[in-house]
Design a protein around this motif. Structure first.
Motif, PDB file in Angstrom:
ATOM      1  N   HIS A 169       0.799  -1.094  -0.124  1.00 15.47           N
ATOM      2  CA  HIS A 169      -0.103   0.256   0.000  1.00 15.47           C
ATOM      3  C   HIS A 169       0.880   1.176  -0.069  1.00 15.47           C
ATOM      4  O   HIS A 169       0.567   2.127  -0.579  1.00 15.47           O
ATOM      5  N   LEU A 170       2.235   1.133   0.701  1.00 19.80           N
ATOM      6  CA  LEU A 170       2.999   2.171   0.691  1.00 19.80           C
ATOM      7  C   LEU A 170       3.620   2.696  -0.530  1.00 19.80           C
ATOM      8  O   LEU A 170       3.536   3.875  -1.078  1.00 19.80           O
ATOM      9  N   LEU A 171       3.970   1.518  -1.181  1.00 22.02           N
ATOM     10  CA  LEU A 171       4.524   1.717  -2.544  1.00 22.02           C
ATOM     11  C   LEU A 171       3.519   2.328  -3.751  1.00 22.02           C
ATOM     12  O   LEU A 171       3.815   3.157  -4.348  1.00 22.02           O
ATOM     13  N   MET A 172       2.415   1.675  -3.579  1.00 23.36           N
ATOM     14  CA  MET A 172       1.221   2.307  -4.489  1.00 23.36           C
ATOM     15  C   MET A 172       1.007   3.972  -3.990  1.00 23.36           C
ATOM     16  O   MET A 172       0.722   4.564  -4.782  1.00 23.36           O
ATOM     17  N   THR A 173       0.898   4.047  -2.837  1.00 21.76           N
ATOM     18  CA  THR A 173       0.699   5.542  -2.475  1.00 21.76           C
ATOM     19  C   THR A 173       1.849   6.325  -2.703  1.00 21.76           C
ATOM     20  O   THR A 173       1.628   7.401  -3.458  1.00 21.76           O
ATOM     21  N   LEU A 174       3.027   5.913  -2.533  1.00 17.79           N
ATOM     22  CA  LEU A 174       4.291   6.761  -3.060  1.00 17.79           C
ATOM     23  C   LEU A 174       4.089   7.096  -4.692  1.00 17.79           C
ATOM     24  O   LEU A 174       4.518   8.118  -5.147  1.00 17.79           O
ATOM     25  N   LEU A 175       4.103   5.930  -5.319  1.00 23.40           N
ATOM     26  CA  LEU A 175       3.825   6.067  -7.009  1.00 23.40           C
ATOM     27  C   LEU A 175       2.550   7.095  -7.290  1.00 23.40           C
ATOM     28  O   LEU A 175       2.894   7.611  -8.097  1.00 23.40           O
TER      29      LEU A 175
END
Length: 224
Positions: A169-175
Protein backbone atom coordinates in the motif's frame (compact mmCIF):
# COMPACT_ATOMS: atom_id res chain seq x y z
CA UNK A 1 5.67 14.65 3.70
CA UNK A 2 6.29 11.38 5.55
CA UNK A 3 3.74 12.27 8.25
CA UNK A 4 1.08 12.86 5.60
CA UNK A 5 2.08 9.64 3.83
CA UNK A 6 1.74 7.42 6.90
CA UNK A 7 -1.45 9.17 7.98
CA UNK A 8 -3.26 7.10 5.33
CA UNK A 9 -2.68 4.11 7.62
CA UNK A 10 -3.99 5.93 10.70
CA UNK A 11 -7.67 5.10 11.34
CA UNK A 12 -8.18 8.25 13.41
CA UNK A 13 -7.02 10.68 10.71
CA UNK A 14 -7.79 8.91 7.44
CA UNK A 15 -10.43 11.08 5.67
CA UNK A 16 -11.35 12.49 9.09
CA UNK A 17 -13.77 9.58 9.45
CA UNK A 18 -13.90 7.99 12.91
CA UNK A 19 -15.65 4.76 11.85
CA UNK A 20 -12.93 3.28 9.67
CA UNK A 21 -12.76 0.15 11.85
CA UNK A 22 -16.28 -0.73 10.68
CA UNK A 23 -14.67 -2.16 7.54
CA UNK A 24 -13.74 -5.22 9.61
CA UNK A 25 -17.38 -6.13 10.28
CA UNK A 26 -18.82 -5.45 6.83
CA UNK A 27 -18.23 -9.11 6.03
CA UNK A 28 -20.73 -10.10 8.70
CA UNK A 29 -23.39 -8.31 6.63
CA UNK A 30 -22.23 -9.51 3.20
CA UNK A 31 -21.17 -13.15 3.68
CA UNK A 32 -24.14 -14.74 5.56
CA UNK A 33 -26.61 -14.49 2.62
CA UNK A 34 -24.31 -16.85 0.70
CA UNK A 35 -25.47 -19.66 2.96
CA UNK A 36 -29.22 -19.32 2.40
CA UNK A 37 -29.56 -17.89 -1.12
CA UNK A 38 -29.49 -20.06 -4.25
CA UNK A 39 -25.80 -21.08 -4.67
CA UNK A 40 -23.96 -19.12 -7.32
CA UNK A 41 -20.62 -19.78 -8.99
CA UNK A 42 -18.92 -17.63 -6.36
CA UNK A 43 -20.55 -19.69 -3.62
CA UNK A 44 -19.40 -22.94 -5.21
CA UNK A 45 -15.88 -21.52 -5.59
CA UNK A 46 -15.77 -20.39 -1.95
CA UNK A 47 -17.11 -23.75 -0.72
CA UNK A 48 -14.43 -25.59 -2.69
CA UNK A 49 -11.74 -23.30 -1.20
CA UNK A 50 -13.04 -23.93 2.34
CA UNK A 51 -13.21 -27.69 1.72
CA UNK A 52 -9.63 -27.76 0.43
CA UNK A 53 -8.37 -25.74 3.38
CA UNK A 54 -10.27 -27.95 5.81
CA UNK A 55 -8.59 -31.09 4.40
CA UNK A 56 -5.15 -29.47 4.49
CA UNK A 57 -5.52 -28.24 8.07
CA UNK A 58 -6.67 -31.72 9.14
CA UNK A 59 -3.43 -33.14 7.76
CA UNK A 60 -1.35 -30.49 9.58
CA UNK A 61 -3.11 -30.90 12.93
CA UNK A 62 -3.28 -34.68 12.79
CA UNK A 63 -6.05 -37.16 13.40
CA UNK A 64 -6.13 -36.61 17.17
CA UNK A 65 -6.65 -32.86 17.31
CA UNK A 66 -8.76 -32.29 14.19
CA UNK A 67 -12.20 -32.69 15.77
CA UNK A 68 -13.75 -29.46 14.51
CA UNK A 69 -10.68 -27.37 15.32
CA UNK A 70 -10.00 -26.79 11.62
CA UNK A 71 -13.10 -24.57 11.49
CA UNK A 72 -11.30 -22.04 13.70
CA UNK A 73 -8.41 -21.74 11.26
CA UNK A 74 -10.67 -21.68 8.19
CA UNK A 75 -12.64 -18.84 9.81
CA UNK A 76 -9.38 -17.06 10.63
CA UNK A 77 -8.25 -17.39 7.01
CA UNK A 78 -11.60 -16.06 5.76
CA UNK A 79 -11.58 -13.09 8.13
CA UNK A 80 -8.03 -12.01 7.24
CA UNK A 81 -8.55 -12.59 3.51
CA UNK A 82 -11.72 -10.47 3.49
CA UNK A 83 -10.06 -7.57 5.31
CA UNK A 84 -6.94 -7.77 3.12
CA UNK A 85 -9.04 -7.55 -0.04
CA UNK A 86 -11.25 -4.82 1.40
CA UNK A 87 -8.19 -2.65 1.96
CA UNK A 88 -7.42 -2.69 -1.78
CA UNK A 89 -10.48 -0.56 -2.52
CA UNK A 90 -10.04 3.23 -2.52
CA UNK A 91 -10.83 5.16 0.67
CA UNK A 92 -11.28 2.00 2.77
CA UNK A 93 -9.12 1.63 5.85
CA UNK A 94 -6.97 -1.53 5.81
CA UNK A 95 -7.43 -2.90 9.32
CA UNK A 96 -4.94 -5.75 8.82
CA UNK A 97 -2.14 -3.23 8.31
CA UNK A 98 -2.36 -2.33 12.02
CA UNK A 99 -0.72 -4.24 14.86
CA UNK A 100 -3.86 -3.52 16.87
CA UNK A 101 -5.78 -6.11 14.84
CA UNK A 102 -3.02 -8.55 13.92
CA UNK A 103 -1.71 -8.82 17.49
CA UNK A 104 -5.30 -9.23 18.72
CA UNK A 105 -5.60 -12.26 16.43
CA UNK A 106 -2.16 -13.78 17.11
CA UNK A 107 -1.72 -13.28 20.85
CA UNK A 108 -4.90 -15.04 22.12
CA UNK A 109 -4.24 -17.99 19.80
CA UNK A 110 -0.65 -18.38 21.04
CA UNK A 111 -1.62 -17.99 24.71
CA UNK A 112 -4.38 -20.59 24.29
CA UNK A 113 -1.98 -23.08 22.68
CA UNK A 114 0.62 -22.54 25.43
CA UNK A 115 -1.87 -22.91 28.28
CA UNK A 116 -3.37 -26.04 26.74
CA UNK A 117 0.04 -27.57 26.00
CA UNK A 118 1.63 -26.91 29.38
CA UNK A 119 -1.43 -28.10 31.31
CA UNK A 120 -2.18 -31.24 29.30
CA UNK A 121 1.13 -32.24 27.67
CA UNK A 122 3.79 -30.90 30.03
CA UNK A 123 6.43 -33.54 29.23
CA UNK A 124 5.85 -33.05 25.50
CA UNK A 125 6.32 -29.28 25.86
CA UNK A 126 9.57 -29.76 27.82
CA UNK A 127 10.78 -32.16 25.12
CA UNK A 128 10.21 -29.46 22.49
CA UNK A 129 12.74 -27.20 24.24
CA UNK A 130 15.59 -29.61 23.42
CA UNK A 131 15.59 -30.91 19.81
CA UNK A 132 16.42 -34.58 19.34
CA UNK A 133 20.14 -35.28 18.90
CA UNK A 134 21.35 -32.10 20.66
CA UNK A 135 24.77 -32.60 22.38
CA UNK A 136 24.60 -32.30 26.21
CA UNK A 137 26.95 -29.29 26.16
CA UNK A 138 24.57 -27.30 23.95
CA UNK A 139 21.36 -28.21 25.79
CA UNK A 140 21.23 -25.09 28.03
CA UNK A 141 21.74 -22.84 25.00
CA UNK A 142 19.11 -24.72 22.99
CA UNK A 143 16.59 -24.30 25.81
CA UNK A 144 17.18 -20.53 25.78
CA UNK A 145 16.96 -20.32 21.99
CA UNK A 146 13.81 -22.45 21.77
CA UNK A 147 12.17 -20.46 24.58
CA UNK A 148 12.89 -17.14 22.88
CA UNK A 149 11.70 -18.42 19.49
CA UNK A 150 8.52 -19.65 21.14
CA UNK A 151 7.85 -16.39 22.98
CA UNK A 152 8.25 -14.20 19.90
CA UNK A 153 5.85 -16.28 17.78
CA UNK A 154 2.77 -14.04 18.26
CA UNK A 155 4.90 -10.99 17.46
CA UNK A 156 6.27 -12.49 14.27
CA UNK A 157 2.78 -13.53 13.17
CA UNK A 158 1.42 -10.04 13.77
CA UNK A 159 4.37 -8.14 12.26
CA UNK A 160 4.52 -10.39 9.18
CA UNK A 161 0.90 -9.72 8.29
CA UNK A 162 0.85 -5.98 9.04
CA UNK A 163 4.25 -5.28 7.41
CA UNK A 164 3.33 -7.08 4.19
CA UNK A 165 0.03 -5.23 3.96
CA UNK A 166 1.65 -1.85 4.66
CA UNK A 167 4.56 -2.34 2.22
CA UNK A 168 2.47 -2.73 -0.93
CA UNK A 169 0.00 0.00 0.00
CA UNK A 170 2.87 2.35 0.81
CA UNK A 171 4.54 1.72 -2.56
CA UNK A 172 1.26 2.35 -4.40
CA UNK A 173 0.73 5.56 -2.42
CA UNK A 174 4.24 6.79 -3.18
CA UNK A 175 3.86 6.12 -6.90
CA UNK A 176 0.37 7.62 -6.97
CA UNK A 177 1.57 10.89 -5.40
CA UNK A 178 4.06 11.40 -8.23
CA UNK A 179 1.37 11.28 -10.93
CA UNK A 180 0.70 15.03 -10.91
CA UNK A 181 4.35 15.80 -11.73
CA UNK A 182 4.68 13.46 -14.72
CA UNK A 183 4.03 13.82 -18.43
CA UNK A 184 1.12 12.17 -20.21
CA UNK A 185 3.29 9.28 -21.45
CA UNK A 186 4.77 8.74 -18.00
CA UNK A 187 1.30 8.79 -16.42
CA UNK A 188 0.15 6.03 -18.77
CA UNK A 189 3.16 3.96 -17.77
CA UNK A 190 2.45 4.75 -14.10
CA UNK A 191 -1.14 3.51 -14.45
CA UNK A 192 0.14 0.25 -15.95
CA UNK A 193 2.58 -0.15 -13.05
CA UNK A 194 -0.19 0.57 -10.54
CA UNK A 195 -2.42 -2.10 -12.12
CA UNK A 196 0.42 -4.64 -11.89
CA UNK A 197 1.01 -3.66 -8.26
CA UNK A 198 -2.70 -4.08 -7.57
CA UNK A 199 -2.57 -7.61 -8.99
CA UNK A 200 0.52 -8.30 -6.87
CA UNK A 201 -1.23 -6.96 -3.75
CA UNK A 202 -4.20 -9.19 -4.46
CA UNK A 203 -1.88 -12.19 -4.51
CA UNK A 204 -0.16 -10.97 -1.32
CA UNK A 205 -3.57 -10.67 0.37
CA UNK A 206 -4.30 -14.33 -0.35
CA UNK A 207 -0.81 -15.55 0.52
CA UNK A 208 -0.56 -13.68 3.82
CA UNK A 209 -3.95 -14.85 5.06
CA UNK A 210 -2.98 -18.42 4.12
CA UNK A 211 0.42 -18.12 5.83
CA UNK A 212 -1.16 -16.74 9.02
CA UNK A 213 -3.69 -19.58 9.17
CA UNK A 214 -1.15 -22.30 8.33
CA UNK A 215 1.38 -21.11 10.90
CA UNK A 216 -1.36 -20.92 13.55
CA UNK A 217 -2.31 -24.50 12.63
CA UNK A 218 1.31 -25.67 12.92
CA UNK A 219 1.68 -23.99 16.31
CA UNK A 220 -1.45 -25.76 17.53
CA UNK A 221 -0.19 -29.13 16.25
CA UNK A 222 2.99 -28.79 18.32
CA UNK A 223 1.10 -28.79 21.63
CA UNK A 224 -0.76 -32.07 20.94
Amino acid sequence: MMANLFSSFDPSTNLGFSLNWTSTIIGLMILPPMFWLIPSRISYLWISVITTLNKEFKILIGSQGSKGSTLIFVSLFSFILFNNFLGLFPYIFTSTSHMTLTLTLALPLWVTFMVYGWLNNTIHMFAHLVPQGTPPVLMPFMVCIETISNVIRPGTLAVRLSANMIAGHLLMTLLGNTGSYLSVLAVNFLILVQILLLVLESAVSIIQSYVFAVLSTLYSSEVN
